[in-house]
Design an enzyme around this catalytic site. Structure first.
Site, mmCIF file in Angstrom:
data_model
loop_
_atom_site.group_PDB
_atom_site.id
_atom_site.type_symbol
_atom_site.label_atom_id
_atom_site.label_comp_id
_atom_site.label_asym_id
_atom_site.label_seq_id
_atom_site.Cartn_x
_atom_site.Cartn_y
_atom_site.Cartn_z
ATOM 1 N N CYS A 1 0.846 -1.184 0.000
ATOM 2 C CA CYS A 1 0.000 0.000 0.000
ATOM 3 C C CYS A 1 0.883 1.236 0.000
ATOM 4 O O CYS A 1 1.867 1.319 0.719
ATOM 5 C CB CYS A 1 -0.949 0.095 1.187
ATOM 6 S SG CYS A 1 -2.214 -1.147 1.194
ATOM 7 N N ARG B 1 4.306 -0.389 -4.678
ATOM 8 C CA ARG B 1 3.976 -0.866 -3.331
ATOM 9 C C ARG B 1 2.684 -1.685 -3.299
ATOM 10 O O ARG B 1 2.363 -2.306 -2.283
ATOM 11 C CB ARG B 1 3.838 0.315 -2.379
ATOM 12 C CG ARG B 1 5.115 1.098 -2.193
ATOM 13 C CD ARG B 1 4.891 2.247 -1.252
ATOM 14 N NE ARG B 1 4.643 1.801 0.088
ATOM 15 C CZ ARG B 1 5.582 1.619 1.014
ATOM 16 N NH1 ARG B 1 6.830 1.860 0.725
ATOM 17 N NH2 ARG B 1 5.271 1.214 2.225
ATOM 18 N N TRP C 1 -2.476 -2.762 -1.723
ATOM 19 C CA TRP C 1 -2.097 -4.174 -1.761
ATOM 20 C C TRP C 1 -3.021 -4.838 -0.743
ATOM 21 O O TRP C 1 -2.906 -4.604 0.458
ATOM 22 C CB TRP C 1 -0.629 -4.346 -1.372
ATOM 23 C CG TRP C 1 -0.140 -5.749 -1.519
ATOM 24 C CD1 TRP C 1 0.291 -6.352 -2.655
ATOM 25 C CD2 TRP C 1 0.000 -6.726 -0.483
ATOM 26 N NE1 TRP C 1 0.677 -7.643 -2.388
ATOM 27 C CE2 TRP C 1 0.509 -7.902 -1.059
ATOM 28 C CE3 TRP C 1 -0.277 -6.728 0.883
ATOM 29 C CZ2 TRP C 1 0.756 -9.063 -0.339
ATOM 30 C CZ3 TRP C 1 -0.028 -7.885 1.612
ATOM 31 C CH2 TRP C 1 0.486 -9.030 0.994
ATOM 32 N N ASN D 1 -1.964 2.411 5.419
ATOM 33 C CA ASN D 1 -1.056 1.313 5.079
ATOM 34 C C ASN D 1 -0.776 0.580 6.385
ATOM 35 O O ASN D 1 -0.276 1.187 7.332
ATOM 36 C CB ASN D 1 0.239 1.896 4.483
ATOM 37 C CG ASN D 1 1.353 0.873 4.362
ATOM 38 O OD1 ASN D 1 1.094 -0.317 4.233
ATOM 39 N ND2 ASN D 1 2.583 1.329 4.413
ATOM 40 N N GLY D 2 -1.098 -0.696 6.446
ATOM 41 C CA GLY D 2 -0.886 -1.448 7.686
ATOM 42 C C GLY D 2 -2.070 -2.369 7.936
ATOM 43 O O GLY D 2 -2.874 -2.618 7.024
ATOM 44 N N GLU E 1 17.807 -17.903 -5.471
ATOM 45 C CA GLU E 1 17.444 -16.575 -5.975
ATOM 46 C C GLU E 1 16.948 -16.662 -7.425
ATOM 47 O O GLU E 1 15.974 -16.012 -7.801
ATOM 48 C CB GLU E 1 18.662 -15.639 -5.846
ATOM 49 C CG GLU E 1 18.548 -14.290 -6.522
ATOM 50 C CD GLU E 1 17.414 -13.406 -6.023
ATOM 51 O OE1 GLU E 1 16.715 -13.787 -5.070
ATOM 52 O OE2 GLU E 1 17.194 -12.348 -6.618
ATOM 53 N N LYS F 1 13.261 -15.531 -8.741
ATOM 54 C CA LYS F 1 13.051 -14.531 -9.792
ATOM 55 C C LYS F 1 12.033 -15.030 -10.808
ATOM 56 O O LYS F 1 11.110 -14.315 -11.171
ATOM 57 C CB LYS F 1 14.358 -14.197 -10.531
ATOM 58 C CG LYS F 1 15.347 -13.334 -9.812
ATOM 59 C CD LYS F 1 14.972 -11.872 -9.692
ATOM 60 C CE LYS F 1 14.217 -11.612 -8.435
ATOM 61 N NZ LYS F 1 14.924 -11.276 -7.248
ATOM 62 N N GLU G 1 8.464 -15.259 -9.296
ATOM 63 C CA GLU G 1 7.717 -14.045 -8.983
ATOM 64 C C GLU G 1 7.336 -13.236 -10.204
ATOM 65 O O GLU G 1 6.295 -12.586 -10.201
ATOM 66 C CB GLU G 1 8.414 -13.184 -7.919
ATOM 67 C CG GLU G 1 9.717 -12.580 -8.296
ATOM 68 C CD GLU G 1 10.321 -11.722 -7.168
ATOM 69 O OE1 GLU G 1 9.607 -11.266 -6.278
ATOM 70 O OE2 GLU G 1 11.543 -11.511 -7.209
ATOM 71 N N HIS H 1 18.286 -36.568 -2.857
ATOM 72 C CA HIS H 1 17.504 -36.914 -1.659
ATOM 73 C C HIS H 1 16.013 -36.654 -1.849
ATOM 74 O O HIS H 1 15.272 -36.578 -0.874
ATOM 75 C CB HIS H 1 18.031 -36.138 -0.450
ATOM 76 C CG HIS H 1 19.441 -36.479 -0.117
ATOM 77 N ND1 HIS H 1 19.804 -37.695 0.432
ATOM 78 C CD2 HIS H 1 20.595 -35.792 -0.298
ATOM 79 C CE1 HIS H 1 21.122 -37.723 0.596
ATOM 80 N NE2 HIS H 1 21.622 -36.585 0.156
ATOM 81 N N LYS I 1 6.400 -4.242 -3.505
ATOM 82 C CA LYS I 1 7.843 -4.064 -3.350
ATOM 83 C C LYS I 1 8.273 -4.111 -1.891
ATOM 84 O O LYS I 1 9.266 -4.722 -1.545
ATOM 85 C CB LYS I 1 8.226 -2.716 -3.971
ATOM 86 C CG LYS I 1 9.695 -2.381 -3.889
ATOM 87 C CD LYS I 1 10.478 -3.222 -4.856
ATOM 88 C CE LYS I 1 11.967 -2.981 -4.783
ATOM 89 N NZ LYS I 1 12.708 -4.113 -5.354
#
Ligand code: M6R
Length: 610
Positions: free
Chosen positions: A2, A27, A75, A101-102, A483, A487, A490, A506, A605
């Protein structure tokens, strides 16, 4: 997570707020909304589900002139992404509008109580209770006190901005756990979740702390704390430029940020690497250098990509500085019972410096008496301010939701930190010099990887039909496998698992067949031979293999289906180069699918909620 923006001053608020939302859209982009107090004192409110463009189109020809207003990009946490749940939210009387925001954790109880006394709710959000509570308190006390009483009543986190038609010249902003910055411009004040919307108008900012509220008018502001006491705030100067936050002709921020890596890495090491002495000079650690000399154990806390940087850091610290290092997902850290003492230092790694989980971990560590350090990109962010000491990345604004240049600048700083700690201990001058010299060459080596971009693009096209990948790497490249998998997950929405190579046998090997390709990081290093055996095992099961290998390694080309070469460097620095082909591979995989690379679905983000 947000984005909120507000403006009050002599300029027309609408365009400032819309431009601010554009810069904050990374955001969150589930919906967007705006509330303006028009010149005639009327309220103009519009909200739209989906990306900001929908709101812009809806109000294109009819945005009224206004000197004051609020806007929000969402968001979703409570309540699905929809117009109904979009901010700003208001009270029953439609006088008080606010953006948040929260998360208000006790909103269900509050909502039930408010409904019992006749309040009617129009959304499913947690936020809306705030507007109704203020409305309720306003029956007894003035607006500012009503806001304080409301805040005393709620549990949870908020970055909050409020306007009220009955005091139309003011914005009230309050913070608890979610960031809020007040930009002090020559012509008015801009409040925002971060500096992105502010940088265009001023470089003078005030960071609000938890428990503070600011009352902002077109020509003044006053900050008070929850005891209703005035707080004198220091004005800080921001050094990010507007140009850095622009796409500069690139199709996406992510691509721009990938290409910027030689420069951002150079900025991370400039003035800090003393190559001829085999040392690192880290000004931010000067005051704690003695404490670090005595440190016996380091615990790294971070999330997502920053976690994988930390994992590389662990390997560096243990191998070259001889420091016992643990790494932990910040989100787990505070919910178990971490054992900390005065000889343990806790290091937070965070691009945004606002990640709620990482911040909470740092606070927990401080409560338990450990010294805390930060490696943070965003100057003035909460983690940067709350840690005892730290090092800034100097990577410039990272706008793409998928972290790229922040990651390599984190790795660079971790290498510098290894030198710093190592040379305080047993690392020889010769070894220090070797690391320093190799590190200083990496920015140029990165440019060589870019020369292969078209080749990587072709490979991504060739593999675009696959919906599952296994990413494997050993030792320093194990975090890079993780990583790389993150990438492509996402931004291209491709299922990918990152594993240490040795773990494949394994369990994950059961997945491998002609439909399940492997991306193998197989650079010429101390574990090369072992890595080759792993590749053979994949090939034996009919799996296709794309390898990231060291330039000049012709033999690997015979073994795998496709190879991407990177220049040779010191083993501990390999991740700085091996990650780049994986970033480019993920980028083109997403572009080929026509996806919104900079704003992948469901993500934001900066994750400022738990
Ligand atoms: O701002 P931070 O570095 O604390 O963020 C941590 C993660 O949320 C972040 O790295 C996330 O995983 C990115 N989307 C990865 O590309």
């Amino acid at each position: 997570m947000c984005g909120i923006v507000g403006y009050t001053g002599p300029r027309d608020a609408g365009p400032i707020l819309l431009e601010g939302l554009r810069r904050l859209e990374y955001r969150g982009y589930d919906s967007a909304g705006i509330a303006l107090v028009t010149e005639s004192g009327e309220l103009f409110v519009e909200k739209k589900a989906g990306k900001l463009a929908n709101l812009q189109t809806a109000i294109a020809d009819r945005t009224p002139n206004a000197a004051i207003g609020l806007a929000h990009t969402r968001w979703a946490t409570h309540g699905k992404p929809s117009e109904r749940n979009a901010h700003p939210h208001c009270d029953c009387g439609k006088k008080i509008y606010l953006v948040h925001n929260g998360i208000i954790e006790n909103y269900k109880e509050l909502k039930a109580d408010l409904e019992k006394i006749g309040h009617k709710f129009s959304s499913e959000t947690d936020t809306e209770v705030l507007a109704h509570l203020i409305e309720e308190y306003k029956k007894q006390v003035p607006l500012k006190e009503a806001v304080w009483r409301t805040l005393a009543h709620v549990q949870g986190t908020y970055g909050l901005a409020i306007i009220d038609r009955s005091e139309p010249e003011k914005i009230f902003v309050a913070r608890n756990g979610s960031p809020l910055v007040l930009g002090v411009a020559d012509d008015g004040y801009i409040i925002a979740s971060d500096i992105a919307p502010i940088v265009r108008y001023t470089n003078q900012v005030i960071y609000l702390e938890d428990g503070e509220m600011a009352e902002v008018t077109p020509c003044s502001f006053q900050v008070t704390n929850f005891k209703r006491k005035k707080v004198e705030k220091e004005i800080s100067k921001i050094d990010w430029t507007l140009e850095e936050a622009e796409k500069k002709g690139y199709d996406h921020f992510m691509l721009k940020e990938i290409i910027e890596q030689p420069e951002s890495m150079q900025n991370a090491i400039r003035g800090r690497l003393v190559a001829k002495e085999g040392m690192a000079k880290l000004g931010g650690l000067r005051d704690v250098a003695d404490h670090l000399r005595e440190m016996k154990r380091l615990v790294i806390v971070s999330c997502g990509t920053s976690y994988y940087a930390g994992l590389v850091g662990k390997y560096m610290f243990e191998e070259y500085a001889g420091i016992r290092t643990e790494i932990e997902y910040a989100s787990e850290f505070r919910y178990r019972k971490p054992i900390l003492d005065k000889e343990t230092v806790v290091l937070a790694i965070s691009q945004s410096g606002e990640t709620a989980d990482t911040l909470a971990a740092i606070r927990e560590a401080k409560n338990k008496g450990a010294m805390t350090l930060g490696i943070v990109n965003v100057v003035g962010s909460t983690i940067a301010r709350e840690t005892d000491a730290g090092v800034y990345n100097h990577a410039g604004p990272e706008i793409g939701v998928a972290s790229t240049k922040a990651f390599t600048s984190q790795l660079s700083i971790l290498a510098l930190f290894t030198l710093f700690l190592g040379r305080q201990r047993d690392m020889s001058f010769v070894m220090g010099k070797r690391i320093a010299e190799e590190l200083s060459k990496v920015p140029e080596q990165m440019k060589k990887v870019f020369k292969d971009s078209q080749h990587i693009k072709r490979i991504s096209k060739k593999y675009s039909g696959f919906s599952d990948f296994l990413y494997l790497g050993r030792k320093y490249n194990y975090p890079i496998a993780m990583e790389g998998a993150l990438k492509i997950k996402e931004i291209a929405y491709v299922h990918a698992e990152g594993y240490p190579f040795g773990e494949m046998k394994h369990g994950p090997i059961a997945l491998i067949d002609e439909n399940f390709p492997t991306v193998a990081i197989a650079t010429r290093d101390s574990v090369y031979e072992k890595t080759l055996s792993g590749i053979q095992e994949s090939k034996a099961r009919g799996g296709k293999v794309v390898a990231v290998a060291t330039a000049g390694d012709k033999s690997i080309a015979k073994l795998v289906d496709d190879v991407i070469y990177i220049p040779k460097t010191l083993e501990m620095l390999t991740p700085l180069l091996s990650v780049i082909p994986l970033q480019i591979f993920a980028y083109y995989s997403a572009v080929q699918k026509g996806l919104d690379v900079d704003r992948p679905r469901n993500l934001a983000k900066s994750v400022t909620v738990e």
